[in-house]
Design a protein around this motif. Structure first.
Motif, PDB file in Angstrom:
ATOM      1  N   ARG A  61       0.845  -1.200   0.000  1.00  0.00           N
ATOM      2  CA  ARG A  61       0.000   0.000   0.000  1.00  0.00           C
ATOM      3  C   ARG A  61       0.873   1.239   0.000  1.00  0.00           C
ATOM      4  N   ASP A  62       0.293   2.353  -0.528  1.00  0.00           N
ATOM      5  CA  ASP A  62       1.010   3.623  -0.539  1.00  0.00           C
ATOM      6  C   ASP A  62       2.438   3.434  -1.078  1.00  0.00           C
ATOM      7  N   SER A  63       2.522   2.856  -2.260  1.00  0.00           N
ATOM      8  CA  SER A  63       3.831   2.539  -2.843  1.00  0.00           C
ATOM      9  C   SER A  63       4.711   3.774  -2.942  1.00  0.00           C
ATOM     10  N   GLN A  64       5.984   3.586  -2.640  1.00  0.00           N
ATOM     11  CA  GLN A  64       6.967   4.657  -2.688  1.00  0.00           C
ATOM     12  C   GLN A  64       8.043   4.308  -3.731  1.00  0.00           C
ATOM     13  N   PRO A  65       8.681   5.327  -4.317  1.00  0.00           N
ATOM     14  CA  PRO A  65       9.768   5.035  -5.264  1.00  0.00           C
ATOM     15  C   PRO A  65      10.832   4.114  -4.668  1.00  0.00           C
ATOM     16  N   SER A  66      11.035   4.201  -3.359  1.00  0.00           N
ATOM     17  CA  SER A  66      12.025   3.342  -2.688  1.00  0.00           C
ATOM     18  C   SER A  66      11.593   1.875  -2.650  1.00  0.00           C
ATOM     19  N   ASP A  67      10.345   1.598  -2.989  1.00  0.00           N
ATOM     20  CA  ASP A  67       9.884   0.204  -3.072  1.00  0.00           C
ATOM     21  C   ASP A  67      10.284  -0.442  -4.401  1.00  0.00           C
ATOM     22  N   SER A  68      10.794   0.355  -5.329  1.00  0.00           N
ATOM     23  CA  SER A  68      11.209  -0.178  -6.630  1.00  0.00           C
ATOM     24  C   SER A  68      12.336  -1.176  -6.436  1.00  0.00           C
ATOM     25  N   ALA A  69      12.065  -2.411  -6.797  1.00  0.00           N
ATOM     26  CA  ALA A  69      13.001  -3.511  -6.572  1.00  0.00           C
ATOM     27  C   ALA A  69      12.413  -4.760  -7.231  1.00  0.00           C
ATOM     28  N   THR A  70      13.134  -5.851  -7.136  1.00  0.00           N
ATOM     29  CA  THR A  70      12.595  -7.147  -7.551  1.00  0.00           C
ATOM     30  C   THR A  70      12.097  -7.882  -6.321  1.00  0.00           C
ATOM     31  N   TYR A  71      10.886  -8.403  -6.407  1.00  0.00           N
ATOM     32  CA  TYR A  71      10.281  -9.112  -5.285  1.00  0.00           C
ATOM     33  C   TYR A  71      10.266 -10.608  -5.595  1.00  0.00           C
ATOM     34  N   LEU A  72      10.910 -11.344  -4.719  1.00  0.00           N
ATOM     35  CA  LEU A  72      11.066 -12.782  -4.898  1.00  0.00           C
ATOM     36  C   LEU A  72      10.117 -13.527  -3.980  1.00  0.00           C
ATOM     37  N   CYS A  73       9.361 -14.422  -4.549  1.00  0.00           N
ATOM     38  CA  CYS A  73       8.501 -15.313  -3.782  1.00  0.00           C
ATOM     39  C   CYS A  73       9.283 -16.601  -3.526  1.00  0.00           C
ATOM     40  N   ALA A  74       9.177 -17.142  -2.331  1.00  0.00           N
ATOM     41  CA  ALA A  74       9.880 -18.386  -2.014  1.00  0.00           C
ATOM     42  C   ALA A  74       8.977 -19.286  -1.177  1.00  0.00           C
ATOM     43  N   VAL A  75       9.151 -20.586  -1.345  1.00  0.00           N
ATOM     44  CA  VAL A  75       8.367 -21.551  -0.572  1.00  0.00           C
ATOM     45  C   VAL A  75       9.305 -22.591   0.023  1.00  0.00           C
ATOM     46  N   SER A  76       8.839 -23.240   1.073  1.00  0.00           N
ATOM     47  CA  SER A  76       9.585 -24.371   1.609  1.00  0.00           C
ATOM     48  C   SER A  76       8.610 -25.483   1.975  1.00  0.00           C
ATOM     49  N   ARG A  77       9.126 -26.704   1.970  1.00  0.00           N
ATOM     50  CA  ARG A  77       8.325 -27.864   2.307  1.00  0.00           C
ATOM     51  C   ARG A  77       8.503 -28.227   3.775  1.00  0.00           C
ATOM     52  N   MET A  78       7.523 -28.944   4.317  1.00  0.00           N
ATOM     53  CA  MET A  78       7.591 -29.367   5.712  1.00  0.00           C
ATOM     54  C   MET A  78       8.802 -30.266   5.951  1.00  0.00           C
ATOM     55  N   ASP A  79       9.105 -31.135   4.973  1.00  0.00           N
ATOM     56  CA  ASP A  79      10.184 -32.094   5.193  1.00  0.00           C
ATOM     57  C   ASP A  79      11.570 -31.517   4.898  1.00  0.00           C
TER      58      ASP A  79
END
Lengths: 112, 116
Positions: free
Chosen positions: A77-95
């Motif tokens: 919300r209320d995005s700022q120029p300083s938010d400009s970046a690459t956003y990486l999604c990551a997941v992990s498994r239980m095991d």
């Protein structure tokens, strides 16, 4: 099919707008979900993690998880120029909770 | 130091040469990870250490890659007979034992490897 899919972007939004970043994952054994931010030429840094279905809010950031649809999103919300970046999604498994599987990232540009 | 330290920050080498990349984790962090990031891609898991032992090395691409952490602190990633396809940024990360489940990996600034 990649385990974690993200639109590469760039996603361009004006300053003050809401930026919506999306991620899908293929492994139903995924247990934990993370959003990392990476500025150009820098290392990734954790923004948020979420384990349970629903929303999790932290300041201007909200993570949303829908395990049935295998979908996780990040709202800024209320995005700022300083938010400009690459956003990486990551997941992990239980095991193998120590192992993060990253998507390729979505590049966000916030226009002043 | 306060953060994860990696050296060298940049390494240019010729195809076929041997390289070593060093990682000094945050003091007290027992878990250490190596990831590799190619241009336009997310980090790719290589290996995970818990203490001195490699708990999971399933991400190492082939037997040219090897990593050690002899005293449970500093780690070295070793690449033999480098190939052009090994060019990437090699990221080291550490976490306290309790940090694993929150996914908070503290990354170093990376070692950019270029194989000519």
């Amino acid at each position: 099919q990649k385990e974690v899919e993200q639109n590469s972007g760039p996603l361009s939004v004006p300053e003050g707008a809401i930026a919506s970043l999306n991620c899908t994952y293929s492994d139903r054994g995924s247990q934990s979900f993370f959003w990392y931010r990476q500025y150009s030429g820098k290392s990734p840094e954790l923004i948020m993690f979420i384990y349970s279905n629903g929303d999790k809010e932290d300041g201007r950031f909200t993570a949303q998880l829908n395990k049935a649809s295998q979908y996780v999103s990040l709202l800024i919300r209320d995005s700022q120029p300083s938010d400009s970046a690459t956003y990486l999604c990551a997941v992990s498994r239980m095991d193998s909770s120590y192992k993060l599987i990253f998507g390729s990232g979505t590049r966000l540009l916030v226009r002043p | 130091g306060a953060g994860v330290s990696q050296t060298p920050s940049n390494k240019v080498t010729e195809k076929g040469k041997y390289v070593e990349l060093r990682c000094d984790p945050i003091s007290g962090h027992t878990a250490l990870y190596w990831y590799r990031q190619s241009l336009g891609q997310g980090p790719e898991f290589l290996i995970y250490f818990q203490g001195t032992g490699a708990a999971d090395d399933s991400g190492l691409p082939n037997d040219r890659f090897f990593a050690v952490r002899p005293e449970g602190s500093v780690s070295t990633l070793k690449i033999q007979r480098t190939e052009r396809g090994d060019s990437a940024v090699y990221l080291c990360a550490s976490s306290p034992l309790g940090g694993i489940n929150t996914g908070e990996l503290f990354f170093g600034e990376g070692s950019r490897l270029t194989v000519l």
